[in-house]
Design a protein around this motif. Structure first.
Motif, PDB file in Angstrom:
ATOM      1  N   GLY A  43      36.944  27.127  41.842  1.00  0.00           N
ATOM      2  CA  GLY A  43      36.644  28.323  41.061  1.00  0.00           C
ATOM      3  C   GLY A  43      36.198  29.499  41.895  1.00  0.00           C
ATOM      4  N   SER A  44      35.872  29.251  43.177  1.00  0.00           N
ATOM      5  CA  SER A  44      35.457  30.345  44.060  1.00  0.00           C
ATOM      6  C   SER A  44      35.779  29.983  45.499  1.00  0.00           C
ATOM      7  N   TYR A  45      35.925  31.024  46.304  1.00  0.00           N
ATOM      8  CA  TYR A  45      36.210  30.843  47.728  1.00  0.00           C
ATOM      9  C   TYR A  45      35.562  31.992  48.479  1.00  0.00           C
ATOM     10  N   ALA A  46      34.964  31.723  49.641  1.00  0.00           N
ATOM     11  CA  ALA A  46      34.279  32.745  50.433  1.00  0.00           C
ATOM     12  C   ALA A  46      34.821  32.755  51.854  1.00  0.00           C
ATOM     13  N   GLU A  47      35.021  33.968  52.386  1.00  0.00           N
ATOM     14  CA  GLU A  47      35.474  34.124  53.770  1.00  0.00           C
ATOM     15  C   GLU A  47      35.151  35.537  54.252  1.00  0.00           C
ATOM     16  N   ASP A  48      34.593  35.646  55.462  1.00  0.00           N
ATOM     17  CA  ASP A  48      34.342  36.934  56.114  1.00  0.00           C
ATOM     18  C   ASP A  48      33.552  37.906  55.243  1.00  0.00           C
ATOM     19  N   GLY A  49      32.561  37.398  54.509  1.00  0.00           N
ATOM     20  CA  GLY A  49      31.711  38.277  53.715  1.00  0.00           C
ATOM     21  C   GLY A  49      32.285  38.683  52.377  1.00  0.00           C
ATOM     22  N   PHE A  50      33.375  38.030  51.952  1.00  0.00           N
ATOM     23  CA  PHE A  50      34.005  38.356  50.670  1.00  0.00           C
ATOM     24  C   PHE A  50      34.149  37.094  49.827  1.00  0.00           C
ATOM     25  N   ASN A  51      34.108  37.276  48.516  1.00  0.00           N
ATOM     26  CA  ASN A  51      34.295  36.188  47.565  1.00  0.00           C
ATOM     27  C   ASN A  51      35.575  36.390  46.769  1.00  0.00           C
ATOM     28  N   ILE A  52      36.256  35.302  46.495  1.00  0.00           N
ATOM     29  CA  ILE A  52      37.351  35.289  45.525  1.00  0.00           C
ATOM     30  C   ILE A  52      36.927  34.330  44.421  1.00  0.00           C
ATOM     31  N   LEU A  89      38.440  39.608  43.710  1.00  0.00           N
ATOM     32  CA  LEU A  89      37.971  39.723  45.088  1.00  0.00           C
ATOM     33  C   LEU A  89      36.895  40.796  45.161  1.00  0.00           C
ATOM     34  N   SER A  90      35.754  40.462  45.774  1.00  0.00           N
ATOM     35  CA  SER A  90      34.674  41.436  45.919  1.00  0.00           C
ATOM     36  C   SER A  90      33.834  41.083  47.135  1.00  0.00           C
ATOM     37  N   SER A  91      33.060  42.057  47.601  1.00  0.00           N
ATOM     38  CA  SER A  91      32.180  41.845  48.742  1.00  0.00           C
ATOM     39  C   SER A  91      30.952  41.046  48.314  1.00  0.00           C
ATOM     40  N   GLN A  92      30.522  40.118  49.152  1.00  0.00           N
ATOM     41  CA  GLN A  92      29.327  39.332  48.842  1.00  0.00           C
ATOM     42  C   GLN A  92      28.078  40.212  48.763  1.00  0.00           C
ATOM     43  N   ALA A  93      28.061  41.292  49.547  1.00  0.00           N
ATOM     44  CA  ALA A  93      26.902  42.195  49.563  1.00  0.00           C
ATOM     45  C   ALA A  93      27.016  43.296  48.518  1.00  0.00           C
ATOM     46  N   GLY A  94      28.131  43.329  47.787  1.00  0.00           N
ATOM     47  CA  GLY A  94      28.327  44.368  46.793  1.00  0.00           C
ATOM     48  C   GLY A  94      28.797  45.691  47.370  1.00  0.00           C
ATOM     49  N   ASP A  95      29.240  45.697  48.635  1.00  0.00           N
ATOM     50  CA  ASP A  95      29.681  46.928  49.291  1.00  0.00           C
ATOM     51  C   ASP A  95      31.095  47.297  48.849  1.00  0.00           C
ATOM     52  N   LEU A  96      31.411  48.581  48.996  1.00  0.00           N
ATOM     53  CA  LEU A  96      32.761  49.048  48.717  1.00  0.00           C
ATOM     54  C   LEU A  96      33.680  48.679  49.891  1.00  0.00           C
ATOM     55  N   PHE A  97      34.967  48.633  49.615  1.00  0.00           N
ATOM     56  CA  PHE A  97      35.940  48.307  50.651  1.00  0.00           C
ATOM     57  C   PHE A  97      37.287  48.910  50.284  1.00  0.00           C
ATOM     58  N   THR A  98      38.208  48.870  51.227  1.00  0.00           N
ATOM     59  CA  THR A  98      39.576  49.342  51.012  1.00  0.00           C
ATOM     60  C   THR A  98      40.536  48.173  51.181  1.00  0.00           C
ATOM     61  N   LEU A  99      41.383  47.965  50.201  1.00  0.00           N
ATOM     62  CA  LEU A  99      42.403  46.920  50.284  1.00  0.00           C
ATOM     63  C   LEU A  99      43.663  47.526  50.896  1.00  0.00           C
ATOM     64  N   ASN A 100      44.061  47.004  52.053  1.00  0.00           N
ATOM     65  CA  ASN A 100      45.196  47.571  52.780  1.00  0.00           C
ATOM     66  C   ASN A 100      46.514  46.904  52.425  1.00  0.00           C
ATOM     67  N   SER A 101      46.543  45.574  52.481  1.00  0.00           N
ATOM     68  CA  SER A 101      47.805  44.876  52.231  1.00  0.00           C
ATOM     69  C   SER A 101      47.528  43.404  51.945  1.00  0.00           C
ATOM     70  N   ALA A 102      48.561  42.693  51.505  1.00  0.00           N
ATOM     71  CA  ALA A 102      48.500  41.249  51.287  1.00  0.00           C
ATOM     72  C   ALA A 102      49.911  40.699  51.419  1.00  0.00           C
ATOM     73  N   VAL A 103      49.996  39.426  51.767  1.00  0.00           N
ATOM     74  CA  VAL A 103      51.291  38.749  51.881  1.00  0.00           C
ATOM     75  C   VAL A 103      51.485  37.876  50.648  1.00  0.00           C
ATOM     76  N   LEU A 104      52.655  37.989  50.008  1.00  0.00           N
ATOM     77  CA  LEU A 104      52.939  37.274  48.769  1.00  0.00           C
ATOM     78  C   LEU A 104      54.193  36.421  48.919  1.00  0.00           C
ATOM     79  N   ARG A 105      54.220  35.348  48.114  1.00  0.00           N
ATOM     80  CA  ARG A 105      55.410  34.521  48.051  1.00  0.00           C
ATOM     81  C   ARG A 105      55.455  33.800  46.712  1.00  0.00           C
ATOM     82  N   GLY A 106      56.630  33.730  46.137  1.00  0.00           N
ATOM     83  CA  GLY A 106      56.788  33.021  44.874  1.00  0.00           C
ATOM     84  C   GLY A 106      56.813  31.518  45.089  1.00  0.00           C
ATOM     85  N   VAL A 107      56.370  30.768  44.092  1.00  0.00           N
ATOM     86  CA  VAL A 107      56.375  29.304  44.163  1.00  0.00           C
ATOM     87  C   VAL A 107      56.782  28.732  42.810  1.00  0.00           C
ATOM     88  N   TYR A 108      57.169  27.460  42.840  1.00  0.00           N
ATOM     89  CA  TYR A 108      57.510  26.729  41.625  1.00  0.00           C
ATOM     90  C   TYR A 108      58.597  27.418  40.809  1.00  0.00           C
TER      91      TYR A 108
END
Length: 208
Positions: A43-52, A89-108
């Protein structure tokens, strides 16, 4: 006196460069320990100061490992499994951020050439919608890079989900907003004030 002025200017320059040089973060899920499992339901995942976090309507999403799993993916990815908003997706500290890009792929997909589509939504600090970016890709066998526009700058959170198919998200590239600390502002002000004092002294000396 000149040495003091020079040192002040050097310090303020270093502080200013530190403020402007912001390191981008890359959420790539590479540190996940699958312990031999073909996927992890979480239900949650954390990496590099961010939560999903998964949205309340589904309560979970899937993380899958490298090749060999049933998902036929190239690297660890987050799988979106529901319609509409499925992950936040949000910062663990509640800070603002800029989303630059993401890699996507279809499945199933029943056919490898069938389209997959979805949307990303950006929200400000007051949870107001700033913008939406939809996407559709026609090839589920390839990785697709999705670049985000100005609506995804200085945001507090981003939410995404699927429209008509499952898809995977990987290599989420974002830039945290850096707010200068009080000591940094003080040092920068000291350097600027020293420079102003030096220039004023030179003008007085020249007029005399």
């Amino acid at each position: 006196m000149k040495k003091l002025i020079k040192m002040s200017l050097i310090v303020s320059g270093l502080v200013l460069s530190g403020i402007s040089a912001v390191r981008a973060e890359l959420i790539d899920f590479d540190g996940v320990n699958f312990d031999g499992k073909t996927f992890l339901e979480m239900g949650s995942y954390a990496e590099d100061g961010f939560n999903i976090n998964a949205t309340l309507d589904i309560g979970n999403f899937f993380l899958v490992p490298s090749p060999g799993s049933d998902f036929f993916l190239l690297s660890p990815d987050l799988i979106i499994q529901q319609n509409e908003e499925s992950a936040i997706l949000s910062s663990q500290a509640g800070d603002l951020f800029t989303l630059n890009s993401a890699v996507l792929r279809g499945v199933y997909k029943e056919e490898e050439t069938e389209n997959f589509s979805g949307s990303f939504s950006a929200f400000d600090a007051n949870n107001n919608l700033k913008g939406v970016q939809n996407f559709t890709f026609s090839d589920t066998t390839e990785l697709h890079n999705l670049n985000f526009g100005d609506d995804f700058k200085n945001i507090a959170s981003v939410r995404w989900g699927r429209m008509d198919s499952f898809y995977a998200v990987d290599n989420i590239d974002l830039t945290p907003n850096v707010v200068p600390e009080p000591i940094s502002l003080l040092l920068y002000g000291l350097g600027g004030g020293t420079l102003a004092f030096f220039r004023r002294g030179r003008r007085k000396g020249g007029s005399g």
